[in-house]
Write a protein that holds these residues in place. Structure first.
Motif, mmCIF file in Angstrom:
data_model
loop_
_atom_site.group_PDB
_atom_site.id
_atom_site.type_symbol
_atom_site.label_atom_id
_atom_site.label_comp_id
_atom_site.label_asym_id
_atom_site.label_seq_id
_atom_site.Cartn_x
_atom_site.Cartn_y
_atom_site.Cartn_z
ATOM 1 N N ALA A 105 1.830 -0.049 6.219
ATOM 2 C CA ALA A 105 1.790 -1.085 6.859
ATOM 3 C C ALA A 105 2.106 -2.038 5.806
ATOM 4 O O ALA A 105 2.879 -2.378 5.296
ATOM 5 N N VAL A 106 0.539 -1.578 4.766
ATOM 6 C CA VAL A 106 0.778 -2.712 4.106
ATOM 7 C C VAL A 106 1.432 -1.980 2.266
ATOM 8 O O VAL A 106 2.430 -2.562 2.205
ATOM 9 N N LEU A 107 1.543 -1.003 2.679
ATOM 10 C CA LEU A 107 2.734 0.014 1.118
ATOM 11 C C LEU A 107 4.006 -0.565 1.922
ATOM 12 O O LEU A 107 4.501 -0.743 0.784
ATOM 13 N N GLU A 220 -0.342 -4.434 15.642
ATOM 14 C CA GLU A 220 -0.677 -5.501 15.036
ATOM 15 C C GLU A 220 -1.026 -4.861 13.818
ATOM 16 O O GLU A 220 -1.038 -5.774 12.666
ATOM 17 N N ALA A 221 -1.330 -3.812 13.135
ATOM 18 C CA ALA A 221 -1.418 -3.329 11.868
ATOM 19 C C ALA A 221 -0.093 -3.989 10.937
ATOM 20 O O ALA A 221 0.008 -4.941 10.068
ATOM 21 N N ALA A 222 1.152 -4.099 11.506
ATOM 22 C CA ALA A 222 2.155 -4.624 11.305
ATOM 23 C C ALA A 222 2.799 -6.114 11.143
ATOM 24 O O ALA A 222 2.670 -6.348 10.044
ATOM 25 N N LEU A 223 1.668 -6.385 11.934
ATOM 26 C CA LEU A 223 1.210 -8.004 11.663
ATOM 27 C C LEU A 223 0.446 -8.570 10.972
ATOM 28 O O LEU A 223 1.442 -9.477 9.970
ATOM 29 N N LEU A 224 -1.121 -7.946 10.698
ATOM 30 C CA LEU A 224 -1.330 -8.132 9.726
ATOM 31 C C LEU A 224 -0.537 -7.907 8.403
ATOM 32 O O LEU A 224 -0.858 -8.745 7.596
ATOM 33 N N ALA A 225 0.245 -6.759 8.104
ATOM 34 C CA ALA A 225 0.731 -6.442 7.328
ATOM 35 C C ALA A 225 2.084 -7.854 6.774
ATOM 36 O O ALA A 225 1.987 -8.087 5.481
ATOM 37 N N GLY A 226 2.357 -8.756 7.307
ATOM 38 C CA GLY A 226 3.239 -9.375 7.492
ATOM 39 C C GLY A 226 2.858 -11.031 7.116
ATOM 40 O O GLY A 226 3.612 -11.656 6.639
ATOM 41 N N ILE A 227 1.692 -11.065 7.340
ATOM 42 C CA ILE A 227 1.167 -12.641 7.385
ATOM 43 C C ILE A 227 1.477 -13.210 6.042
ATOM 44 O O ILE A 227 1.286 -14.063 5.345
ATOM 45 N N PRO A 228 0.709 -11.835 4.736
ATOM 46 C CA PRO A 228 0.190 -12.822 3.489
ATOM 47 C C PRO A 228 1.282 -13.373 2.692
ATOM 48 O O PRO A 228 0.754 -14.265 1.755
ATOM 49 N N GLN A 229 2.759 -13.142 3.192
ATOM 50 C CA GLN A 229 3.997 -13.480 1.918
ATOM 51 C C GLN A 229 3.407 -15.641 2.755
ATOM 52 O O GLN A 229 3.810 -15.400 1.079
ATOM 53 N N SER A 230 3.173 -15.344 3.155
ATOM 54 C CA SER A 230 3.703 -16.868 3.992
ATOM 55 C C SER A 230 2.119 -17.248 4.818
ATOM 56 O O SER A 230 2.569 -16.896 6.382
ATOM 57 N N PRO A 231 1.077 -16.754 5.027
ATOM 58 C CA PRO A 231 0.118 -17.470 5.917
ATOM 59 C C PRO A 231 -0.113 -18.132 7.413
ATOM 60 O O PRO A 231 0.156 -17.521 8.342
ATOM 61 N N ASN A 232 0.449 -19.174 6.637
ATOM 62 C CA ASN A 232 0.822 -20.207 7.320
ATOM 63 C C ASN A 232 1.576 -20.190 8.444
ATOM 64 O O ASN A 232 1.737 -20.700 9.623
ATOM 65 N N ASN A 233 3.111 -19.907 7.900
ATOM 66 C CA ASN A 233 3.938 -19.642 8.350
ATOM 67 C C ASN A 233 4.101 -18.747 9.894
ATOM 68 O O ASN A 233 5.072 -18.912 10.421
ATOM 69 N N MET A 254 8.042 0.046 7.400
ATOM 70 C CA MET A 254 7.649 1.773 7.333
ATOM 71 C C MET A 254 8.888 2.632 7.680
ATOM 72 O O MET A 254 8.844 3.416 7.325
ATOM 73 N N VAL A 255 10.264 1.846 8.631
ATOM 74 C CA VAL A 255 11.285 3.454 9.147
ATOM 75 C C VAL A 255 11.558 3.222 7.469
ATOM 76 O O VAL A 255 11.667 4.910 7.498
ATOM 77 N N LYS A 256 12.130 2.894 6.629
ATOM 78 C CA LYS A 256 12.945 2.883 5.828
ATOM 79 C C LYS A 256 12.131 3.275 4.677
ATOM 80 O O LYS A 256 12.921 4.289 3.793
ATOM 81 N N HIS A 257 10.776 3.506 4.405
ATOM 82 C CA HIS A 257 10.447 4.144 3.126
ATOM 83 C C HIS A 257 9.481 5.673 4.186
ATOM 84 O O HIS A 257 8.427 6.003 3.545
ATOM 85 N N GLY A 258 9.912 6.041 5.254
ATOM 86 C CA GLY A 258 9.021 7.188 5.656
ATOM 87 C C GLY A 258 8.100 7.209 6.944
ATOM 88 O O GLY A 258 7.581 8.443 6.712
#
Length: 887
Positions: A105-107, A220-233, A254-258
């Motif tokens: 998810a992070v990658l 859950e993993a996808a949610l955590l991977a998305g937060i750092p871009q704008s943590p408070n928002n 994640m689908v796009k990158h296989g």
């Protein structure tokens, strides 16, 4: 034609000459190529030199900065230390404990080619540009994970070419020194996830209650991977909808990158965010957490850094005394006295001139919870009538140049789609000025103002004040704002009215100092949101709200306060669902300001229920909280709001439409002082008012009593209970100068007489505002014969005890000139140019009656007053004298 050559040598020379053009052409091309090679060599050399110059002072790869976080220090407005952020324990996780689903998810989100590049990925840069164009901003980032580690560890967030070159250089060096797994481990332990969660392990515990990362699910993993871009928002506690949208974007990547199939992604997208979250609890306490929460948001937004690890010095606008008082008010029963557990409040206090936040009241009775829901900044509530200056009357003055007297009609009315609109009290008050419509919070005039301005211009005006509306509708005119607003937004908007039309975004941070000593000034720049006349005229009308309108409970004597109340109602659907009455009020607001401070106060409930309505007493809490806070922080040193030259004040006769200027005869209670944009709507016509007079006294009689040598005056007057009337008595002796000898509320007066003199008396009725009647007059002549009778002469048998009537002497000639009375403020009777002369004098040959008539029933007091003629002082007779004279 053939050429004839004289010799073989001549022919060869001719052929050589024909070949020269091609040789010259080849020579030019060689020169161009050579020049380009020289330029390229020079360019490359210059680039190498520039690159070397930019990286020469790049920081070293200090492993302690890569591994060990540094606490940030927060300072208040005076530079005093408030707290440190980052001292609590951390949860560190090694690469071997990072599950594959989280890594994928992070990658997919941050760096899909992480294992292929060497710190810098040119393909990712162009791919991110294309993705952001196709899928919207935020779909992918351009920096690699390695670059982000470098930026978070060593560099400031300034966006300059030099910093980007240093970032690239250090990323390449980091890749040379550490493995990909080590770099990914650094990244996941350093990233900030909001809610004081730093590092992915801490974030998993805070948001999902999971201490083992192996337990993470795909959503859950996808949610955590998305937060750092704008943590408070993307904080799922505060913004679940935005967090869910971001999570779904990560699943698509994640689908796009296989990394996962489309079916897996669709299944994960159906999991509700709320069902994933654990109850948020924070053990460590931080002082003023509502304010510090805002500080963290601003620093993260400005720098992208984790304040708990970045080692920053953060200089804020915090007033610790004001903040402590706000917290005390919210958590005590000094103002809020209700047993409703769900009752909440949010308060934002800012500096009117600078936009600096002095205190934030994030909620009440949130014991044991640090960084809980912040009702001052995050609550989005319908503003009720507090929106009227922002959407209705402010734009009307700005664009239509309405005066504060502009007339509107409060009458049965409807929205453009035919839906009826009502006032809060269900009544209609007819024609009124814009000032009164705002002061009395009438809904129908407000809607009419918005309709005349137009929705588009009203939206533009509001958005210059920080409202952030995408679209507005007519229902917004009276506070039906679907998206809602926060107290901090309202405080920022109102502060612009008090700051001459200059809007400064409310902010809690002024300066950030990085570990290398670099400073960043983060104060927002002032913006002209409106004309100065708009700001002043709205302010003056809002002062009326506080002085005599719906906001009097918020008034503080000695301070110049402008403000507006606001309440909201449930819609019919919610009323039926929760069994609430039609008048049930879920929210109550007061937003107000002085030249020094602006405060917005919201009170209401965290959720809808059958108990979530405010009683009449609870609806006052917002005003009382404002009053207490402003009384505590404002010493009045700001004075009053300054009137700009673009505004003119005029005295207008109330009710005139178009407006008429008040004349000198217009009664005071019919005059209103209103403001006009200079050159617009200014009235020219003067009201045709007649001078106001009072009815004169009647039955004025004067009787001389030789036994006491006094003159008794008595008159009649019908008293109006609504008018405070007194009587002024003037006396002229022997044609001399008129003298005021007394003012009384009685209907009679007694005066000591002189020897053989002629007395002219004038009695005026005078109201409390100085309005006077025409005088009533009476003339008395004192007979000399009576005065010469011995005092011990006995009464003859059968003779009355009263003095016999004697023949009156002839009336003396009136003086040729008449002087004005001593009191120059008293106007003369326009029908009598000579105030010293009676308008209807008594015939001097007709003696005064022996018994004066009794005072009329309109008399307010039957006690006699005696005037001593020698000193003109009013004296009270004894009771015996009164009885004797009354006979």
């Amino acid at each position: 034609m053939s050429n004839n050559y004289r010799s073989r040598t001549e022919r060869k020379q001719a052929q050589k000459t024909k070949q020269n053009p091609r040789k010259r052409s080849g020579s030019i091309l060689k020169k161009i190529v050579l020049a380009m090679l020289v330029l390229m060599t020079f360019g490359m050399f210059s680039g190498v030199v520039a690159f070397a110059w930019m990286i020469k002072d790049a920081p070293p790869l200090d492993e302690t900065l890569l591994r060990d976080p540094l606490a940030s220090i927060v300072y208040d407005q005076n530079g005093e230390k408030v707290t440190e952020l980052g001292q609590q324990k951390r949860i560190y996780v090694s690469y071997k404990d990072i599950p594959k689903v989280l890594e994928d998810a992070v990658l997919a989100t941050e760096d899909a080619r992480f294992y292929e590049h060497h710190g810098f990925d040119i393909i990712r840069v162009f791919g991110a540009i294309v993705a952001n164009i196709r899928e919207g901003f935020g779909a992918e980032g351009g920096s690699t994970i390695t670059q982000q580690v470098v930026k978070l560890s060593f560099l400031t967030p300034e966006k300059t070419l030099k910093r980007k070159v240093q970032e690239l250089w250090l990323a390449i060096r980091l890749e040379q020194k550490y493995s990909k797994q080590e770099i990914l481990e650094m990244y996941l332990n350093k990233i900030y996830y909001s809610s004081r969660a730093y590092g992915v392990a801490k974030a998993a515990e805070v948001y999902f209650g999971k201490k083992d990362l192996s337990e993470l699910t795909l959503p859950e993993a996808a949610l955590l991977a998305g937060i750092p871009q704008s943590p408070n928002n993307y904080n799922p506690f505060k913004h679940p909808e935005a967090a869910e949208k971001r999570r779904n974007t990560v699943l698509s990547l994640m689908v796009k990158h296989g990394f996962i199939s489309k079916e897996e992604a669709e299944k994960a997208k159906k999991v509700p965010i709320q069902s994933m979250l654990a109850e948020y609890k924070q053990e460590d306490e931080i002082p003023y957490d509502s304010f510090i929460d805002r500080v963290i948001e601003e620093v993260t937004e400005k720098t992208g850094l984790d304040v708990f690890t970045a080692g920053l010095k953060i200089y804020t606008t915090l007033d610790q005394d004001a903040q402590s008082y706000v917290d005390e008010l919210l958590n005590s029963d000094e103002v809020i006295r209700t047993d409703k557990e769900d009752f909440q409040a949010g308060i934002a206090l800012v500096d009117t001139k600078t936009g600096e936040i002095r205190a934030l009241g994030g909620g009440r009775k949130q014991d044991g919870v640090t960084f809980g829901f912040n009702y001052a900044t995050d609550a989005k509530k319908q503003p009720g009538s507090t929106i009227k200056p922002i959407l209705d009357y402010g734009p009307a003055i700005e664009y239509l140049k309405w005066s504060t007297y502009h007339q509107l009609t409060d009458e049965p009315y409807q929205y453009s789609d035919g839906t009826p609109i009502k006032n809060w009290d269900g009544r209609y008050e007819g024609q009124m000025s814009m000032r009164m419509a705002l002061a009395r919070s009438r809904n129908i005039p407000a809607l009419k103002a918005l309709q005349e301005v137009g929705l588009e211009r009203a939206k533009e005006f509001a958005n210059r004040l920080g409202m952030g509306f995408d679209e507005i509708y007519e229902a917004y005119a009276v506070g039906g704002v679907g998206t809602g607003v926060s107290p901090l937004q309202m405080a920022g908007a109102y502060s612009a009215f008090g700051n001459g039309g200059i809007y400064i975004e409310p902010h809690a941070v002024t300066k950030i100092v990085f570990p290398d000593g670099t400073e960043m000034d983060v104060r927002p720049k002032p913006k002209a949101a409106m004309k100065d006349y708009t700001a002043f005229m709205i302010t003056d009308m809002l002062k009326t709200v506080v002085q005599s309108g719906t906001g009097t409970a918020a008034n503080v004597p000695g301070l110049h306060i402008a403000g507006k109340t606001g309440t909201t109602n449930y819609d019919e659907k919610d009323r039926r669902r929760y069994g609430l009455s039609e008048g049930a009020v879920p929210d109550s607001w007061f937003v107000g300001y002085t030249p020094n401070y602006t405060a917005a106060v919201w009170t209401g409930f965290s959720k809808k229920s059958s108990e979530a309505y405010l009683t009449r007493a609870e609806q006052q809490y917002a005003k009382l909280l404002f009053k207490n806070i402003i009384s505590h922080v404002d010493d009045g040193s700001g004075g009053d709001f300054k009137k700009p030259k673009s505004v003119v004040q005029l005295a207008v006769k109330k009710g005139t439409n178009p407006p008429q200027l008040a004349s000198k005869y217009t009664p005071k209670d019919e005059i209103t002082y209103e403001y006009f944009v200079r050159g617009y709507e200014e009235p020219i016509e003067v009201a045709d008012d007649e001078p106001e007079t009072l009815d004169p006294v009647t039955d004025l009689q004067a009787k001389y009593d030789p036994a006491t040598n006094t003159i008794s005056l008595a008159w009649s007057y019908t008293i109006d209970p609504e008018n405070d009337i007194s009587f002024e008595v003037r006396q002229t002796v022997d044609g001399g100068k008129p003298v005021v000898i007394g003012t009384t509320k009685d209907s009679q007066l007694t005066v000591n007489a002189g020897d053989g003199s002629v007395y002219l008396f004038e009695v005026y009725a005078v109201s409390a505002d100085g309005t006077r009647s025409a005088p009533a007059t009476a003339l008395v002549q004192i007979p000399k014969e009576e005065l010469s009778t011995p005092s011990d002469e006995k009464t003859q048998p059968g003779q009355d005890e009263e003095t016999e009537e004697t023949e009156q002497p002839e009336q003396p000639e009136e003086p040729e000139t008449s002087e004005q009375p001593e009191n120059p403020e008293q106007p003369t009777d326009p029908s009598n140019p000579n105030p010293s002369a009676p308008t209807n004098p008594t015939n001097p040959t007709n003696p005064a009656p022996s018994n004066p008539t009794n005072p009329s029933q309109g008399s307010t007091n039957t006690n006699n007053n005696t005037i001593n003629n020698s000193n003109n002082q009013l004296q009270k007779p004894t009771q015996g004298e009164t009885n004797e004279k009354r006979g």
